[in-house]
Design an enzyme around this catalytic site. Structure first.
Site, PDB file in Angstrom:
ATOM      1  N   ALA A   1       0.807  -1.230   0.000  1.00  0.00           N
ATOM      2  CA  ALA A   1       0.000   0.000   0.000  1.00  0.00           C
ATOM      3  C   ALA A   1       0.841   1.281   0.000  1.00  0.00           C
ATOM      4  O   ALA A   1       0.302   2.363  -0.249  1.00  0.00           O
ATOM      5  CB  ALA A   1      -0.921   0.005   1.209  1.00  0.00           C
ATOM      6  N   TYR A   2       2.135   1.189   0.300  1.00  0.00           N
ATOM      7  CA  TYR A   2       2.986   2.390   0.328  1.00  0.00           C
ATOM      8  C   TYR A   2       3.333   2.820  -1.088  1.00  0.00           C
ATOM      9  O   TYR A   2       3.899   2.035  -1.832  1.00  0.00           O
ATOM     10  CB  TYR A   2       4.289   2.155   1.088  1.00  0.00           C
ATOM     11  N   SER A   3       3.039   4.051  -1.582  1.00  0.00           N
ATOM     12  CA  SER A   3       2.357   5.104  -0.859  1.00  0.00           C
ATOM     13  C   SER A   3       1.175   5.570  -1.721  1.00  0.00           C
ATOM     14  O   SER A   3       1.238   6.619  -2.332  1.00  0.00           O
ATOM     15  CB  SER A   3       3.330   6.264  -0.593  1.00  0.00           C
TER      16      SER A   3
ATOM     17  N   GLU B   1       4.881   1.830  -4.747  1.00  0.00           N
ATOM     18  CA  GLU B   1       6.071   2.649  -5.035  1.00  0.00           C
ATOM     19  C   GLU B   1       7.262   2.245  -4.160  1.00  0.00           C
ATOM     20  O   GLU B   1       8.387   2.130  -4.636  1.00  0.00           O
ATOM     21  CB  GLU B   1       5.772   4.144  -4.831  1.00  0.00           C
TER      22      GLU B   1
END
Length: 314
Positions: free
Chosen positions: A53-55, A65
């Site tokens: 989930a980042y970012s 990413e």
């Protein structure tokens, strides 16, 4: 040479500071991220934490990413076997939740972005109570059997669901959580201490706390009347408004002065001394921010210093 710590009952040996990868591809670009990763591993660090989930919350980003940056760096340095890579499943839009097909598909995407054929430590990012623990554990166990994941772990989970998961793993002889990633620091103790910590201790799980520096508040740079240029300044500065936040800051100032140490180092050293904690997570956007974090490997607080901090944070 800093001695590594065992991660719960797993065979994984980790440096006592886990480098948070949430800033990679967000507030740190490729070049800056590579420099931080190089400096961390150059100092003996070997434990990097990220999530699919980042970012995704950054305008123009879709998620993944951070994994992509780490994957490029691992490939460029040729050091995959030297680094314990932890990532997470369950919070990326499009791959939300912990249904078995979601876990399987998300893991394949993480492997692709990290440019590796295995993940050392795979966390469920947020528990999904709409899915039975039996389904979650069975899906994770399949990834272990397939050689795509070495060890499994959980984050943001209730004591009840954690116990149910561990019991199912043991009953069925399936992969079992070895670590827990709780929200835990000097100004947020009730998010872990109590039943969740007791459950982890009883099961021999290692805790790898996130928000170890309370979004930067425990670095000491937030003071009354100061403005800090940071993407997380709002949440960190909030602690200044609480009596506990100010007490903790005063205690950290005292201990840091006596030990000629950075405030962030003292805050991390308190956390690293707590029962079950193997390695706090902290992130660095620049190489200059790293030394204060890495020093936790060598700073041993006295019983007196620990009790001063523990009392201030009560």
């Amino acid at each position: 040479m800093t001695s590594l710590r065992s991660l719960g009952p797993s065979g994984l040996q980790v440096f006592p500071l886990c480098l948070g990868g949430n800033v990679f591809g967000w507030t740190a670009g490729d070049e800056q991220s590579f420099a931080v990763l190089d400096a961390y591993t150059g100092a003996g660090g070997n434990f990097v934490d990220t999530a699919d989930a980042y970012s995704h919350w950054v305008p123009g980003n879709g998620g993944g990413e951070s994994e992509t940056v780490i994957g490029k760096w691992l490939t460029a340095r040729g050091n995959r076997s030297d680094v314990v890579v932890a990532t997470k499943v369950g919070a990326l839009p499009g791959y939300k939740g912990l249904a078995a097909p979601t876990i399987k598909a998300a893991a394949e995407e993480s492997l692709r972005r990290l440019n590796t054929d295995y993940i050392d430590l795979y966390y469920t990012h947020f528990d999904d109570e709409t899915v039975p623990v039996e389904e979650i554990i069975t899906a994770l166990d399949q990834l272990v059997k397939d050689g795509k994941v070495r060890e499994i772990a959980a984050s943001n989970i209730s004591p009840e669901r954690l116990r149910a998961s561990l019991e199912f793993s043991e009953r069925e002889g399936l992969a079992r959580y070895v670590a827990l990633q709780p929200h835990y620091n000097l100004v947020s103790r009730d998010t872990y201490e109590g039943e969740l910590q007791d459950t982890a201790a009883h099961a021999g799980l290692a805790a790898v706390p996130y928000f170890a520096l309370a979004a930067g508040f425990l670095t000491g740079k937030y003071r009354p009347g100061t403005d800090v240029d940071s993407a997380r300044a709002g949440s960190a500065a909030r602690h200044l408004e609480s009596e506990r936040g100010r007490r903790v800051l005063a205690a950290l100032d005292t201990v840091a002065r006596e030990r000629d140490a950075e405030i962030a180092t003292v805050a991390l050293a308190w956390l690293a001394s707590r029962p079950t904690v193997a390695a706090p997570i902290a992130s660095a956007r620049t190489v200059e921010q790293l030394p204060a974090l890495l020093e936790v490997a060598d700073l041993r607080l006295t019983d007196q210093e620990l009790s001063v901090l523990t009392e201030a944070s009560a």
